[in-house]
Scaffold this active site. Structure first.
Site, PDB file in Angstrom:
ATOM      1  N   ASP A 224       1.376  -1.180   0.082  1.00 43.07           N
ATOM      2  CA  ASP A 224      -0.333  -0.207   0.084  1.00 43.07           C
ATOM      3  C   ASP A 224       0.821   1.141  -0.101  1.00 43.07           C
ATOM      4  O   ASP A 224       2.510   1.385   0.382  1.00 43.07           O
ATOM      5  CB  ASP A 224      -1.185  -0.264   1.218  1.00 43.07           C
ATOM      6  N   GLY A 250       3.775   0.701  -1.798  1.00 46.13           N
ATOM      7  CA  GLY A 250       3.852   0.404  -3.763  1.00 46.13           C
ATOM      8  C   GLY A 250       2.177   1.318  -3.589  1.00 46.13           C
ATOM      9  O   GLY A 250       1.469   0.626  -3.052  1.00 46.13           O
ATOM     10  N   HIS A 270     -13.202  -1.713  -9.469  1.00 43.13           N
ATOM     11  CA  HIS A 270     -14.446  -0.612  -9.444  1.00 43.13           C
ATOM     12  C   HIS A 270     -13.946   0.277  -9.187  1.00 43.13           C
ATOM     13  O   HIS A 270     -14.455   1.204 -10.787  1.00 43.13           O
ATOM     14  CB  HIS A 270     -15.022  -1.386  -8.649  1.00 43.13           C
TER      15      HIS A 270
END
Length: 361
Positions: A224, A250, A270
């Site tokens: 993250d 990351g 999404h």
């Protein structure tokens, strides 16, 4: 927390509930049934006010008169009584014969520090910026493009970063929604068959910590861009899984940590139109071990015509903000094929979220 019912039981209950709601609407004169739906935004705003004033907290120790509640929340007594009177018609708070108001199960869900609290999402849904965003839905429908970049002069992610106060409300609200999905996901899927599980852009690691607890022989990698500031390392240690978990800094379009047997992408795909979604999926494909699995966790829109599903509402929100979308099973199959994956199955959970499992072609 009580045991979660199987997904098939939840779907059956949802079908009965939807049928009863449909029957209720059909029994009312159509103009009045439509009017009730149109006025739903006003009820959302009333719930927002209750969350902002933290009314539920004032009633934890027992029922109180509106005047006492107003005194503790800094509100006008008459105005507060009128707010509570409305919310009580939705079973959010209840008025007693002596005029005092008390908590109900739904009102307890507005408590800030309670399991599966809806306090954060209520504050987000009623926030003036959120309302302004939705006021431009018509533009998104007319153009097929997200309205927020045109309205704000920057994309949604940049706007949330540039406006720290609203960004925190948005993050807390979405985090509250996401946390309600953790137990259903863990109950619906067997993660124990994987040696290394990578949670790609997984926040502070709430889901990954649950996965590692369910799969005591597995190791985890949390990737993250905020791991240096979101308390991920401390959280994983607190959960007792830090000795089996590596933390990597990351972003979405950076190199993906390699060597994973399963890659979790929860509410990632999404958010993006197809070109960016394919880029993310392609990077994951290159990083995963042969025989590995991709686990896309999203609201999969059912094929059943006219059936209710919360993903249909979220789909419009994504269209409005970022140009993303919720997809059907067939749409995921097509998207995954373009990225070099084969859709293996869609695993439903007791929540609205599903697990789209895919393998490398």
């Amino acid at each position: 927390m009580p045991p979660l019912p199987p997904a098939r039981v939840v779907r059956a209950v949802e079908r009965v509930r939807a049928a009863l709601q449909s029957l209720t609407r059909k029994l009312a004169p159509p103009p009045f049934a439509l009017l009730e739906l149109v006025q739903g935004a006003m009820a959302s705003q009333a719930i927002y006010v209750a969350a902002e004033l933290r009314i539920a907290e004032t009633l934890v120790d027992g029922p109180l008169e509106p005047e006492r509640i107003a005194e503790r929340t800094g509100a006008d007594p008459d105005a507060l009584h009128r707010l509570l009177r409305l919310l009580a018609t939705y079973d959010i708070f209840a008025e007693q014969k002596d005029g005092r108001f008390k908590l109900t199960p739904m009102a307890r869900a507005l408590l800030q520090d309670t399991p599966m609290s809806m306090h954060g999402i209520a504050r987000l849904m009623g926030h003036p910026i959120h309302w302004e965003d939705w006021g431009h839905l018509v533009d998104a429908v007319r153009t097929g493009e997200p309205s927020l970049p045109k309205l704000r002069g920057m994309d949604a992610f940049e706007y949330l970063e540039a406006n720290a106060e609203y960004g925190a409300i948005f993050t807390n609200g979405m985090g509250a929604m996401s946390s309600t999905e953790t137990e259903p996901l863990l109950a619906a899927y067997d993660f124990a068959r994987y040696g290394t599980v990578v949670d790609f852009c997984g926040g502070r690691g709430d889901l990954l910590a649950g996965v590692l607890k369910k799969a005591p022989s597995a190791r985890g990698i949390l990737s993250d861009p905020r791991v240096g500031s979101n308390g991920a390392a401390a959280f994983l240690e607190e959960q007792g899984v830090s000795d089996r978990c590596t933390v990597a800094d990351g972003g979405l379009f950076d190199a993906v940590p390699g060597g994973g047997d399963a890659y979790i992408l929860k509410h990632i795909v999404h958010d993006w139109p197809e070109p960016q979604a394919l880029e993310i999926l392609g990077n994951v494909r290159e990083a995963m071990n042969p025989g590995g699995r991709l686990l896309v966790m999203e609201m999969v829109i059912p094929d059943k015509l006219n059936g209710p599903h919360s993903g249909k509402l979220v789909d419009l929100w994504l269209m409005l903000l970022v140009g993303g979308k919720e997809r059907t099973r067939a749409q995921y199959s097509d998207l995954l094929a373009k990225a070099g994956f084969k859709l293996e199955r869609v695993v439903e959970t007791p929540a609205a979220i599903s697990i789209v499992e895919a393998s490398r072609r």
